[in-house]
Write a protein that holds these residues in place. Structure first.
Motif, PDB file in Angstrom:
ATOM      1  N   THR A   1      26.119  -2.654 -30.497  1.00  0.00           N
ATOM      2  CA  THR A   1      25.221  -3.152 -29.458  1.00  0.00           C
ATOM      3  C   THR A   1      23.952  -3.648 -30.152  1.00  0.00           C
ATOM      4  O   THR A   1      23.502  -3.024 -31.111  1.00  0.00           O
ATOM      5  CB  THR A   1      24.868  -2.012 -28.486  1.00  0.00           C
ATOM      6  OG1 THR A   1      26.082  -1.444 -27.998  1.00  0.00           O
ATOM      7  CG2 THR A   1      24.050  -2.492 -27.300  1.00  0.00           C
ATOM      8  N   PRO A   2      23.390  -4.758 -29.694  1.00  0.00           N
ATOM      9  CA  PRO A   2      22.182  -5.234 -30.381  1.00  0.00           C
ATOM     10  C   PRO A   2      20.976  -4.333 -30.141  1.00  0.00           C
ATOM     11  O   PRO A   2      20.125  -4.623 -29.289  1.00  0.00           O
ATOM     12  CB  PRO A   2      21.965  -6.641 -29.814  1.00  0.00           C
ATOM     13  CG  PRO A   2      22.774  -6.704 -28.578  1.00  0.00           C
ATOM     14  CD  PRO A   2      23.867  -5.698 -28.689  1.00  0.00           C
ATOM     15  N   VAL A   3      20.920  -3.217 -30.848  1.00  0.00           N
ATOM     16  CA  VAL A   3      19.763  -2.336 -30.759  1.00  0.00           C
ATOM     17  C   VAL A   3      18.832  -2.648 -31.916  1.00  0.00           C
ATOM     18  O   VAL A   3      17.650  -2.954 -31.721  1.00  0.00           O
ATOM     19  CB  VAL A   3      20.190  -0.848 -30.794  1.00  0.00           C
ATOM     20  CG1 VAL A   3      18.968   0.047 -30.708  1.00  0.00           C
ATOM     21  CG2 VAL A   3      21.170  -0.551 -29.675  1.00  0.00           C
ATOM     22  N   MET A   4      19.370  -2.604 -33.128  1.00  0.00           N
ATOM     23  CA  MET A   4      18.545  -2.877 -34.308  1.00  0.00           C
ATOM     24  C   MET A   4      18.447  -4.365 -34.578  1.00  0.00           C
ATOM     25  O   MET A   4      17.464  -4.850 -35.104  1.00  0.00           O
ATOM     26  CB  MET A   4      19.154  -2.195 -35.528  1.00  0.00           C
ATOM     27  CG  MET A   4      18.999  -0.713 -35.523  1.00  0.00           C
ATOM     28  SD  MET A   4      19.765  -0.037 -37.011  1.00  0.00           S
ATOM     29  CE  MET A   4      21.431  -0.615 -36.870  1.00  0.00           C
ATOM     30  N   TRP A   5      19.538  -5.082 -34.262  1.00  0.00           N
ATOM     31  CA  TRP A   5      19.564  -6.519 -34.530  1.00  0.00           C
ATOM     32  C   TRP A   5      19.420  -7.302 -33.226  1.00  0.00           C
ATOM     33  O   TRP A   5      19.836  -6.840 -32.176  1.00  0.00           O
ATOM     34  CB  TRP A   5      20.839  -6.906 -35.273  1.00  0.00           C
ATOM     35  CG  TRP A   5      22.109  -6.327 -34.704  1.00  0.00           C
ATOM     36  CD1 TRP A   5      22.624  -5.108 -34.988  1.00  0.00           C
ATOM     37  CD2 TRP A   5      22.987  -6.929 -33.758  1.00  0.00           C
ATOM     38  NE1 TRP A   5      23.787  -4.908 -34.286  1.00  0.00           N
ATOM     39  CE2 TRP A   5      24.030  -6.011 -33.530  1.00  0.00           C
ATOM     40  CE3 TRP A   5      23.007  -8.170 -33.089  1.00  0.00           C
ATOM     41  CZ2 TRP A   5      25.080  -6.281 -32.648  1.00  0.00           C
ATOM     42  CZ3 TRP A   5      24.058  -8.429 -32.223  1.00  0.00           C
ATOM     43  CH2 TRP A   5      25.077  -7.480 -32.014  1.00  0.00           C
TER      44      TRP A   5
END
Lengths: 254, 246
Positions: free
Chosen positions: A181-185
Protein backbone atom coordinates in the motif's frame (compact mmCIF):
# COMPACT_ATOMS: atom_id res chain seq x y z
CA UNK A 1 -30.47 2.02 25.10
CA UNK A 2 -29.09 2.00 28.63
CA UNK A 3 -27.37 -1.32 27.90
CA UNK A 4 -25.72 0.24 24.88
CA UNK A 5 -24.68 3.39 26.76
CA UNK A 6 -23.33 1.41 29.65
CA UNK A 7 -21.44 -0.97 27.36
CA UNK A 8 -19.85 1.92 25.46
CA UNK A 9 -18.93 3.65 28.73
CA UNK A 10 -17.31 0.44 29.94
CA UNK A 11 -15.45 -0.01 26.64
CA UNK A 12 -14.21 3.58 26.88
CA UNK A 13 -12.95 3.07 30.40
CA UNK A 14 -11.20 -0.19 29.51
CA UNK A 15 -9.64 1.45 26.45
CA UNK A 16 -8.20 4.26 28.55
CA UNK A 17 -6.89 1.67 30.98
CA UNK A 18 -5.18 -0.11 28.08
CA UNK A 19 -3.49 3.11 27.00
CA UNK A 20 -2.44 4.05 30.53
CA UNK A 21 -1.39 0.52 31.37
CA UNK A 22 1.42 0.47 28.85
CA UNK A 23 2.99 3.59 30.28
CA UNK A 24 2.48 3.32 34.01
CA UNK A 25 5.55 4.12 36.10
CA UNK A 26 7.20 5.76 33.11
CA UNK A 27 8.17 9.40 33.52
CA UNK A 28 6.60 10.80 30.35
CA UNK A 29 3.74 8.28 30.16
CA UNK A 30 1.61 8.09 27.01
CA UNK A 31 3.72 10.90 25.55
CA UNK A 32 5.98 8.01 24.55
CA UNK A 33 3.45 7.22 21.83
CA UNK A 34 3.97 10.67 20.36
CA UNK A 35 7.72 10.71 20.91
CA UNK A 36 8.47 7.38 19.27
CA UNK A 37 6.24 8.18 16.32
CA UNK A 38 7.92 11.57 15.87
CA UNK A 39 11.36 9.94 15.81
CA UNK A 40 10.16 7.34 13.31
CA UNK A 41 8.72 9.99 11.01
CA UNK A 42 11.84 12.14 11.19
CA UNK A 43 14.23 9.26 10.53
CA UNK A 44 12.23 7.71 7.70
CA UNK A 45 11.48 11.11 6.25
CA UNK A 46 15.13 11.98 5.84
CA UNK A 47 16.27 8.56 4.59
CA UNK A 48 13.42 7.91 2.15
CA UNK A 49 13.43 11.53 1.05
CA UNK A 50 17.00 10.92 -0.14
CA UNK A 51 16.24 7.50 -1.66
CA UNK A 52 13.15 8.66 -3.54
CA UNK A 53 14.90 11.96 -4.41
CA UNK A 54 11.85 13.88 -3.22
CA UNK A 55 12.27 17.30 -1.58
CA UNK A 56 11.44 17.18 2.16
CA UNK A 57 8.90 19.96 1.63
CA UNK A 58 6.74 17.45 -0.26
CA UNK A 59 7.83 14.16 1.19
CA UNK A 60 7.80 14.85 4.94
CA UNK A 61 4.15 16.03 5.14
CA UNK A 62 3.15 13.05 3.00
CA UNK A 63 5.10 10.56 5.10
CA UNK A 64 4.04 12.00 8.47
CA UNK A 65 0.33 11.87 7.64
CA UNK A 66 0.76 8.50 5.90
CA UNK A 67 2.53 6.64 8.68
CA UNK A 68 0.42 8.13 11.45
CA UNK A 69 -2.90 7.42 9.76
CA UNK A 70 -1.76 4.00 8.63
CA UNK A 71 -0.83 3.14 12.22
CA UNK A 72 -4.51 3.56 13.11
CA UNK A 73 -5.51 1.01 10.46
CA UNK A 74 -2.63 -1.41 10.99
CA UNK A 75 -2.62 -1.54 14.76
CA UNK A 76 -6.42 -1.66 15.09
CA UNK A 77 -6.43 -4.73 12.86
CA UNK A 78 -3.61 -6.41 14.76
CA UNK A 79 -5.18 -5.60 18.14
CA UNK A 80 -8.54 -6.73 16.79
CA UNK A 81 -7.29 -10.30 16.54
CA UNK A 82 -6.79 -10.29 20.29
CA UNK A 83 -10.08 -8.52 21.12
CA UNK A 84 -11.80 -11.61 22.52
CA UNK A 85 -8.74 -13.69 23.38
CA UNK A 86 -7.42 -11.02 25.74
CA UNK A 87 -10.82 -10.54 27.34
CA UNK A 88 -11.15 -14.22 28.24
CA UNK A 89 -11.48 -13.55 31.98
CA UNK A 90 -14.34 -11.12 31.44
CA UNK A 91 -16.06 -13.15 28.75
CA UNK A 92 -16.10 -16.29 30.88
CA UNK A 93 -17.60 -14.59 33.87
CA UNK A 94 -19.75 -11.66 32.85
CA UNK A 95 -22.70 -11.40 30.54
CA UNK A 96 -21.38 -8.41 28.58
CA UNK A 97 -22.42 -7.58 25.01
CA UNK A 98 -19.72 -8.86 22.64
CA UNK A 99 -19.10 -5.41 21.23
CA UNK A 100 -17.69 -4.14 24.54
CA UNK A 101 -14.47 -5.95 23.67
CA UNK A 102 -14.29 -4.82 20.05
CA UNK A 103 -15.31 -1.20 20.67
CA UNK A 104 -12.62 -1.17 23.36
CA UNK A 105 -9.99 -2.01 20.74
CA UNK A 106 -11.23 0.66 18.33
CA UNK A 107 -11.37 3.35 21.03
CA UNK A 108 -7.92 2.42 22.32
CA UNK A 109 -6.48 2.89 18.86
CA UNK A 110 -8.39 6.12 18.35
CA UNK A 111 -6.83 7.44 21.58
CA UNK A 112 -3.40 6.43 20.30
CA UNK A 113 -4.12 8.26 17.06
CA UNK A 114 -5.07 11.29 19.13
CA UNK A 115 -1.58 11.24 20.63
CA UNK A 116 0.10 10.84 17.26
CA UNK A 117 -1.92 13.23 15.18
CA UNK A 118 -0.42 16.31 16.85
CA UNK A 119 2.79 15.49 14.98
CA UNK A 120 1.19 16.17 11.59
CA UNK A 121 0.59 19.93 12.02
CA UNK A 122 4.04 20.24 13.59
CA UNK A 123 5.67 18.68 10.54
CA UNK A 124 3.65 20.94 8.21
CA UNK A 125 4.78 23.92 10.28
CA UNK A 126 8.44 22.89 10.20
CA UNK A 127 8.61 22.48 6.43
CA UNK A 128 6.22 25.39 5.84
CA UNK A 129 3.61 23.34 3.96
CA UNK A 130 0.07 24.76 4.10
CA UNK A 131 -3.03 22.82 5.19
CA UNK A 132 -6.13 23.57 3.14
CA UNK A 133 -9.86 23.72 3.77
CA UNK A 134 -9.97 20.08 2.63
CA UNK A 135 -9.09 19.14 6.21
CA UNK A 136 -12.82 19.18 7.09
CA UNK A 137 -13.16 16.08 4.89
CA UNK A 138 -11.19 14.27 7.56
CA UNK A 139 -14.35 14.00 9.67
CA UNK A 140 -16.47 11.94 7.25
CA UNK A 141 -13.34 10.06 6.20
CA UNK A 142 -12.55 9.12 9.77
CA UNK A 143 -16.12 7.92 10.32
CA UNK A 144 -16.03 5.71 7.24
CA UNK A 145 -12.66 4.26 8.23
CA UNK A 146 -13.86 3.58 11.78
CA UNK A 147 -16.99 1.92 10.40
CA UNK A 148 -14.71 -0.37 8.40
CA UNK A 149 -12.25 -1.06 11.20
CA UNK A 150 -15.10 -1.83 13.59
CA UNK A 151 -16.42 -4.73 11.57
CA UNK A 152 -12.95 -6.03 10.83
CA UNK A 153 -12.19 -6.16 14.55
CA UNK A 154 -15.35 -8.18 15.21
CA UNK A 155 -14.65 -10.69 12.44
CA UNK A 156 -10.92 -11.01 13.15
CA UNK A 157 -11.56 -11.26 16.88
CA UNK A 158 -14.01 -14.10 16.37
CA UNK A 159 -11.94 -16.01 13.83
CA UNK A 160 -8.82 -15.57 15.97
CA UNK A 161 -10.55 -16.89 19.07
CA UNK A 162 -11.53 -19.99 17.15
CA UNK A 163 -8.35 -20.49 15.12
CA UNK A 164 -5.32 -19.43 17.10
CA UNK A 165 -3.01 -19.21 14.10
CA UNK A 166 -4.94 -16.29 12.71
CA UNK A 167 -3.33 -13.49 14.78
CA UNK A 168 0.13 -14.49 13.53
CA UNK A 169 -1.13 -14.78 9.96
CA UNK A 170 -2.81 -11.41 10.11
CA UNK A 171 0.25 -9.77 11.58
CA UNK A 172 2.40 -11.17 8.76
CA UNK A 173 -0.18 -10.12 6.18
CA UNK A 174 -0.37 -6.59 7.58
CA UNK A 175 3.39 -6.21 7.17
CA UNK A 176 3.05 -7.11 3.50
CA UNK A 177 0.04 -4.85 3.05
CA UNK A 178 2.06 -2.04 4.61
CA UNK A 179 4.61 -2.39 1.83
CA UNK A 180 2.22 -2.87 -1.10
CA UNK A 181 0.00 0.00 0.00
CA UNK A 182 1.43 3.44 -0.75
CA UNK A 183 2.28 4.35 2.83
CA UNK A 184 5.99 5.10 2.52
CA UNK A 185 5.97 5.65 -1.22
CA UNK A 186 3.76 8.06 -3.09
CA UNK A 187 0.93 6.57 -5.18
CA UNK A 188 1.95 8.78 -8.09
CA UNK A 189 5.05 6.59 -8.51
CA UNK A 190 2.89 3.74 -9.85
CA UNK A 191 2.73 3.78 -13.68
CA UNK A 192 -0.88 4.40 -14.66
CA UNK A 193 -1.06 1.06 -16.50
CA UNK A 194 -0.55 -0.82 -13.24
CA UNK A 195 -2.44 1.61 -10.99
CA UNK A 196 -5.73 -0.21 -11.35
CA UNK A 197 -4.72 -3.56 -9.92
CA UNK A 198 -2.00 -2.32 -7.56
CA UNK A 199 -3.98 0.53 -6.02
CA UNK A 200 -7.58 0.29 -7.18
CA UNK A 201 -8.12 -3.22 -5.92
CA UNK A 202 -6.50 -2.57 -2.55
CA UNK A 203 -9.23 -1.51 -0.09
CA UNK A 204 -6.62 -0.27 2.35
CA UNK A 205 -5.42 2.21 -0.25
CA UNK A 206 -8.88 3.76 -0.44
CA UNK A 207 -9.24 3.87 3.32
CA UNK A 208 -5.86 5.51 3.70
CA UNK A 209 -6.69 8.07 1.00
CA UNK A 210 -9.85 9.10 2.88
CA UNK A 211 -7.71 9.98 5.89
CA UNK A 212 -4.60 11.26 4.20
CA UNK A 213 -5.76 13.47 1.34
CA UNK A 214 -7.55 16.00 3.59
CA UNK A 215 -4.18 16.82 5.18
CA UNK A 216 -2.43 17.10 1.83
CA UNK A 217 -4.97 19.59 0.40
CA UNK A 218 -6.45 16.85 -1.74
CA UNK A 219 -9.98 15.59 -2.13
CA UNK A 220 -10.60 11.85 -1.98
CA UNK A 221 -12.02 10.61 -5.27
CA UNK A 222 -15.51 9.29 -5.77
CA UNK A 223 -13.93 5.88 -6.20
CA UNK A 224 -12.28 6.21 -2.76
CA UNK A 225 -15.60 7.06 -1.14
CA UNK A 226 -17.77 4.55 -2.94
CA UNK A 227 -15.43 1.60 -2.49
CA UNK A 228 -14.78 2.41 1.18
CA UNK A 229 -18.49 2.78 1.91
CA UNK A 230 -19.28 -0.37 -0.04
CA UNK A 231 -16.59 -2.22 1.86
CA UNK A 232 -18.19 -1.07 5.12
CA UNK A 233 -21.69 -2.13 4.09
CA UNK A 234 -20.67 -5.55 2.78
CA UNK A 235 -18.34 -6.04 5.74
CA UNK A 236 -21.05 -5.26 8.26
CA UNK A 237 -23.52 -7.56 6.56
CA UNK A 238 -21.06 -10.43 6.75
CA UNK A 239 -20.19 -9.49 10.33
CA UNK A 240 -23.79 -9.40 11.50
CA UNK A 241 -24.43 -12.78 9.91
CA UNK A 242 -21.31 -14.18 11.58
CA UNK A 243 -22.33 -12.74 14.94
CA UNK A 244 -25.79 -14.19 14.61
CA UNK A 245 -24.46 -17.59 13.76
CA UNK A 246 -21.40 -17.78 15.98
CA UNK A 247 -21.68 -14.96 18.54
CA UNK A 248 -22.86 -17.24 21.29
CA UNK A 249 -19.91 -19.56 20.78
CA UNK A 250 -17.26 -16.97 21.55
CA UNK A 251 -17.31 -17.91 25.25
CA UNK A 252 -16.56 -21.51 24.30
CA UNK A 253 -13.68 -20.54 22.06
CA UNK A 254 -11.66 -18.21 24.28
CA UNK B 1 -39.65 -11.59 38.88
CA UNK B 2 -36.44 -13.52 39.24
CA UNK B 3 -36.80 -16.97 37.81
CA UNK B 4 -34.56 -19.65 36.33
CA UNK B 5 -35.84 -22.38 34.10
CA UNK B 6 -33.76 -25.12 32.44
CA UNK B 7 -35.29 -27.52 29.96
CA UNK B 8 -33.09 -30.31 28.63
CA UNK B 9 -29.95 -28.20 28.78
CA UNK B 10 -26.74 -29.73 27.43
CA UNK B 11 -23.39 -27.99 27.17
CA UNK B 12 -20.53 -29.39 25.13
CA UNK B 13 -17.05 -28.04 24.68
CA UNK B 14 -15.33 -28.70 21.41
CA UNK B 15 -11.64 -29.30 22.13
CA UNK B 16 -9.83 -28.07 19.06
CA UNK B 17 -6.30 -28.96 19.98
CA UNK B 18 -6.88 -32.47 21.29
CA UNK B 19 -5.76 -35.40 19.23
CA UNK B 20 -9.17 -36.92 18.80
CA UNK B 21 -8.46 -40.58 18.38
CA UNK B 22 -6.02 -41.49 21.08
CA UNK B 23 -7.65 -39.24 23.61
CA UNK B 24 -11.14 -40.54 23.06
CA UNK B 25 -10.15 -44.16 23.16
CA UNK B 26 -8.24 -43.70 26.37
CA UNK B 27 -10.58 -41.41 28.20
CA UNK B 28 -13.95 -42.24 26.74
CA UNK B 29 -15.42 -42.08 30.14
CA UNK B 30 -13.45 -40.41 32.87
CA UNK B 31 -13.93 -41.62 36.40
CA UNK B 32 -15.00 -38.24 37.66
CA UNK B 33 -15.83 -35.33 35.45
CA UNK B 34 -17.58 -34.73 32.19
CA UNK B 35 -17.82 -37.23 29.39
CA UNK B 36 -15.64 -37.11 26.35
CA UNK B 37 -17.25 -37.81 23.06
CA UNK B 38 -16.82 -37.18 19.37
CA UNK B 39 -18.96 -34.94 17.24
CA UNK B 40 -19.93 -36.00 13.69
CA UNK B 41 -16.72 -34.44 12.32
CA UNK B 42 -14.62 -36.57 14.64
CA UNK B 43 -13.67 -33.70 16.95
CA UNK B 44 -13.35 -34.34 20.65
CA UNK B 45 -16.19 -32.99 22.70
CA UNK B 46 -16.33 -32.65 26.44
CA UNK B 47 -19.91 -32.96 27.53
CA UNK B 48 -20.00 -30.80 30.64
CA UNK B 49 -23.76 -30.73 31.20
CA UNK B 50 -26.27 -33.22 29.92
CA UNK B 51 -30.00 -32.95 29.67
CA UNK B 52 -30.58 -30.80 32.72
CA UNK B 53 -34.05 -29.67 33.63
CA UNK B 54 -35.10 -27.74 36.70
CA UNK B 55 -36.80 -24.57 37.83
CA UNK B 56 -35.59 -22.16 40.47
CA UNK B 57 -38.02 -19.59 41.80
CA UNK B 58 -37.78 -16.59 44.09
CA UNK B 59 -36.75 -17.28 47.64
CA UNK B 60 -34.83 -20.41 46.77
CA UNK B 61 -31.29 -20.83 48.07
CA UNK B 62 -29.73 -23.56 45.99
CA UNK B 63 -26.54 -25.38 46.87
CA UNK B 64 -24.65 -27.19 44.10
CA UNK B 65 -22.86 -30.34 45.17
CA UNK B 66 -20.62 -32.63 43.20
CA UNK B 67 -17.08 -33.79 42.65
CA UNK B 68 -14.52 -31.71 40.84
CA UNK B 69 -15.51 -31.72 37.19
CA UNK B 70 -19.10 -32.71 37.84
CA UNK B 71 -20.24 -29.54 36.07
CA UNK B 72 -20.75 -27.06 38.90
CA UNK B 73 -18.65 -24.29 37.39
CA UNK B 74 -20.08 -24.85 33.94
CA UNK B 75 -23.58 -24.68 35.38
CA UNK B 76 -22.69 -21.43 37.15
CA UNK B 77 -21.47 -20.06 33.83
CA UNK B 78 -24.70 -21.01 32.10
CA UNK B 79 -26.54 -19.28 34.92
CA UNK B 80 -24.34 -16.20 34.36
CA UNK B 81 -25.55 -16.21 30.72
CA UNK B 82 -21.94 -16.70 29.63
CA UNK B 83 -22.40 -20.15 28.12
CA UNK B 84 -25.39 -20.59 25.88
CA UNK B 85 -26.35 -24.27 25.78
CA UNK B 86 -26.15 -26.01 22.42
CA UNK B 87 -29.16 -28.16 23.24
CA UNK B 88 -32.18 -27.29 25.34
CA UNK B 89 -33.25 -23.95 26.71
CA UNK B 90 -31.92 -22.03 29.68
CA UNK B 91 -33.99 -19.00 30.52
CA UNK B 92 -32.68 -16.81 33.28
CA UNK B 93 -34.78 -13.84 34.30
CA UNK B 94 -33.36 -11.29 36.68
CA UNK B 95 -30.22 -9.23 37.19
CA UNK B 96 -27.26 -11.48 37.85
CA UNK B 97 -24.43 -10.77 40.21
CA UNK B 98 -21.52 -13.15 40.13
CA UNK B 99 -19.18 -13.30 43.10
CA UNK B 100 -17.25 -16.17 41.55
CA UNK B 101 -14.09 -14.15 41.02
CA UNK B 102 -14.31 -10.92 42.99
CA UNK B 103 -10.87 -9.81 41.76
CA UNK B 104 -11.87 -9.86 38.08
CA UNK B 105 -10.97 -6.58 36.44
CA UNK B 106 -8.75 -5.37 39.25
CA UNK B 107 -5.64 -3.91 37.75
CA UNK B 108 -2.62 -4.06 40.08
CA UNK B 109 -0.99 -1.05 38.47
CA UNK B 110 -4.01 1.18 38.98
CA UNK B 111 -4.79 2.86 42.30
CA UNK B 112 -7.41 1.60 44.70
CA UNK B 113 -9.63 4.51 43.66
CA UNK B 114 -9.37 3.70 39.94
CA UNK B 115 -10.02 0.06 40.67
CA UNK B 116 -13.21 0.80 42.58
CA UNK B 117 -14.54 2.47 39.45
CA UNK B 118 -13.25 -0.27 37.15
CA UNK B 119 -14.67 -3.10 39.20
CA UNK B 120 -17.90 -1.18 39.80
CA UNK B 121 -18.44 -0.61 36.09
CA UNK B 122 -17.85 -4.31 35.41
CA UNK B 123 -20.53 -5.08 37.97
CA UNK B 124 -22.89 -2.93 35.95
CA UNK B 125 -22.93 0.19 38.12
CA UNK B 126 -22.92 3.67 36.64
CA UNK B 127 -20.24 6.21 37.47
CA UNK B 128 -22.65 8.16 39.69
CA UNK B 129 -23.73 5.05 41.53
CA UNK B 130 -20.14 4.13 42.26
CA UNK B 131 -19.40 7.71 43.27
CA UNK B 132 -22.22 7.72 45.79
CA UNK B 133 -20.98 4.48 47.32
CA UNK B 134 -17.32 5.34 47.12
CA UNK B 135 -16.86 6.53 50.72
CA UNK B 136 -18.71 3.52 52.02
CA UNK B 137 -16.46 1.18 50.05
CA UNK B 138 -13.28 2.88 51.24
CA UNK B 139 -14.45 2.87 54.84
CA UNK B 140 -15.51 -0.74 54.73
CA UNK B 141 -12.26 -1.90 53.18
CA UNK B 142 -10.27 -0.07 55.91
CA UNK B 143 -7.70 0.99 53.33
CA UNK B 144 -7.53 4.65 54.44
CA UNK B 145 -5.01 6.65 52.46
CA UNK B 146 -3.82 3.51 50.67
CA UNK B 147 -6.82 4.03 48.39
CA UNK B 148 -4.66 6.46 46.38
CA UNK B 149 -1.83 3.92 46.04
CA UNK B 150 -1.45 1.34 43.26
CA UNK B 151 -3.01 -1.97 44.23
CA UNK B 152 0.31 -3.77 43.63
CA UNK B 153 1.58 -2.14 46.82
CA UNK B 154 -1.22 -3.79 48.82
CA UNK B 155 -0.86 -6.90 50.89
CA UNK B 156 -2.96 -9.79 49.62
CA UNK B 157 -5.37 -9.18 52.50
CA UNK B 158 -5.81 -5.53 51.52
CA UNK B 159 -6.31 -6.53 47.91
CA UNK B 160 -9.09 -8.95 48.86
CA UNK B 161 -10.70 -6.44 51.22
CA UNK B 162 -10.90 -3.94 48.38
CA UNK B 163 -12.29 -6.49 45.94
CA UNK B 164 -14.79 -7.68 48.53
CA UNK B 165 -15.92 -4.19 49.50
CA UNK B 166 -16.66 -3.17 45.89
CA UNK B 167 -18.19 -6.45 44.85
CA UNK B 168 -20.67 -6.51 47.70
CA UNK B 169 -22.25 -3.07 47.29
CA UNK B 170 -24.53 -4.27 44.50
CA UNK B 171 -28.14 -5.30 45.04
CA UNK B 172 -28.43 -8.64 43.30
CA UNK B 173 -31.55 -10.41 42.15
CA UNK B 174 -29.78 -13.62 41.28
CA UNK B 175 -26.58 -14.14 43.22
CA UNK B 176 -24.03 -16.70 42.03
CA UNK B 177 -21.18 -17.86 44.23
CA UNK B 178 -18.48 -20.48 44.15
CA UNK B 179 -17.87 -21.27 47.81
CA UNK B 180 -18.45 -18.75 50.56
CA UNK B 181 -16.19 -15.70 50.53
CA UNK B 182 -13.97 -15.41 53.52
CA UNK B 183 -11.58 -12.50 53.65
CA UNK B 184 -9.25 -10.77 56.05
CA UNK B 185 -8.17 -11.21 59.63
CA UNK B 186 -10.45 -12.05 62.54
CA UNK B 187 -11.97 -8.60 63.05
CA UNK B 188 -12.58 -8.02 59.36
CA UNK B 189 -13.88 -11.51 58.86
CA UNK B 190 -16.85 -10.89 61.15
CA UNK B 191 -17.70 -7.65 59.39
CA UNK B 192 -17.41 -9.32 55.99
CA UNK B 193 -19.50 -12.26 57.14
CA UNK B 194 -22.31 -9.91 58.21
CA UNK B 195 -22.19 -8.00 54.96
CA UNK B 196 -22.21 -11.14 52.87
CA UNK B 197 -25.07 -12.64 54.88
CA UNK B 198 -27.04 -9.44 54.28
CA UNK B 199 -26.31 -9.59 50.60
CA UNK B 200 -27.33 -13.23 50.38
CA UNK B 201 -30.51 -12.51 52.32
CA UNK B 202 -31.46 -9.63 50.04
CA UNK B 203 -30.93 -11.69 46.87
CA UNK B 204 -34.06 -13.19 45.40
CA UNK B 205 -32.26 -16.31 44.25
CA UNK B 206 -28.96 -17.69 45.47
CA UNK B 207 -27.00 -20.42 43.72
CA UNK B 208 -23.81 -21.45 45.48
CA UNK B 209 -21.42 -24.26 44.61
CA UNK B 210 -19.71 -25.73 47.63
CA UNK B 211 -18.01 -28.76 49.10
CA UNK B 212 -18.93 -27.64 52.58
CA UNK B 213 -21.79 -29.55 54.16
CA UNK B 214 -22.42 -27.12 57.02
CA UNK B 215 -22.51 -24.15 54.66
CA UNK B 216 -25.13 -25.77 52.42
CA UNK B 217 -27.22 -26.91 55.34
CA UNK B 218 -27.05 -23.49 56.97
CA UNK B 219 -27.50 -21.28 53.88
CA UNK B 220 -29.57 -23.30 51.46
CA UNK B 221 -33.09 -24.63 51.42
CA UNK B 222 -32.49 -26.73 48.33
CA UNK B 223 -29.54 -28.64 46.92
CA UNK B 224 -28.72 -30.11 43.53
CA UNK B 225 -26.21 -32.94 43.34
CA UNK B 226 -24.37 -33.10 40.02
CA UNK B 227 -22.58 -36.12 38.68
CA UNK B 228 -21.04 -36.45 35.19
CA UNK B 229 -22.87 -33.29 34.23
CA UNK B 230 -26.25 -34.69 35.13
CA UNK B 231 -28.59 -34.03 38.01
CA UNK B 232 -28.22 -37.00 40.31
CA UNK B 233 -30.45 -35.67 43.05
CA UNK B 234 -32.49 -32.51 43.55
CA UNK B 235 -34.36 -31.78 46.74
CA UNK B 236 -34.29 -30.35 50.23
CA UNK B 237 -30.79 -29.30 51.26
CA UNK B 238 -30.82 -31.56 54.30
CA UNK B 239 -31.85 -34.63 52.30
CA UNK B 240 -29.40 -34.11 49.47
CA UNK B 241 -26.46 -33.41 51.77
CA UNK B 242 -27.34 -36.50 53.79
CA UNK B 243 -27.23 -38.60 50.65
CA UNK B 244 -24.14 -36.90 49.20
CA UNK B 245 -21.97 -36.81 52.30
CA UNK B 246 -23.31 -40.17 53.44
Amino acid sequence: MTTLNRAIALAKMLAWEDVKQAYRRSAIGPFWITASMAVQVAAMGVVFGIIFKTPLYDYLPFLASSIILWSLIGSTINDGCMAFINAEGMIKQLDLPFYVHTVRVVIKNAITLGHNIVIIPLVFLVVGHPIGWQLVLLIPGFLVVVANLSWMVVVLGMVSARYRDVPQTVSAAMTIIYFITPVMWQPTLVPSAQAHWLLGLNPFYHLLQLLRLPFLSGIPTVENWVLSLGFAVVGWLVTLLAVRKFGKQIAYWV
Amino acid sequence: MAHISFTGVSVEFPIFNANGRSLTSRLLEVATGGRLDKDPDGRVLVRALQDMSFEIGEGERVGLLGHNGAGKSTLLRVLSRVYHPQIGKASINGRITSLIDISLGINPEATGRENIFLRGKLLGMSKDEIGSKFDDIVEFSELGSFIEMPVRTYSSGMHLRLAFAVSTVVKPEILLMDEWLSVGDESFKQKAEDRLTNLVDSAKILVIASHNRELIEKTCNRAIWLEHGQVKMDGLASQVTAAYFG
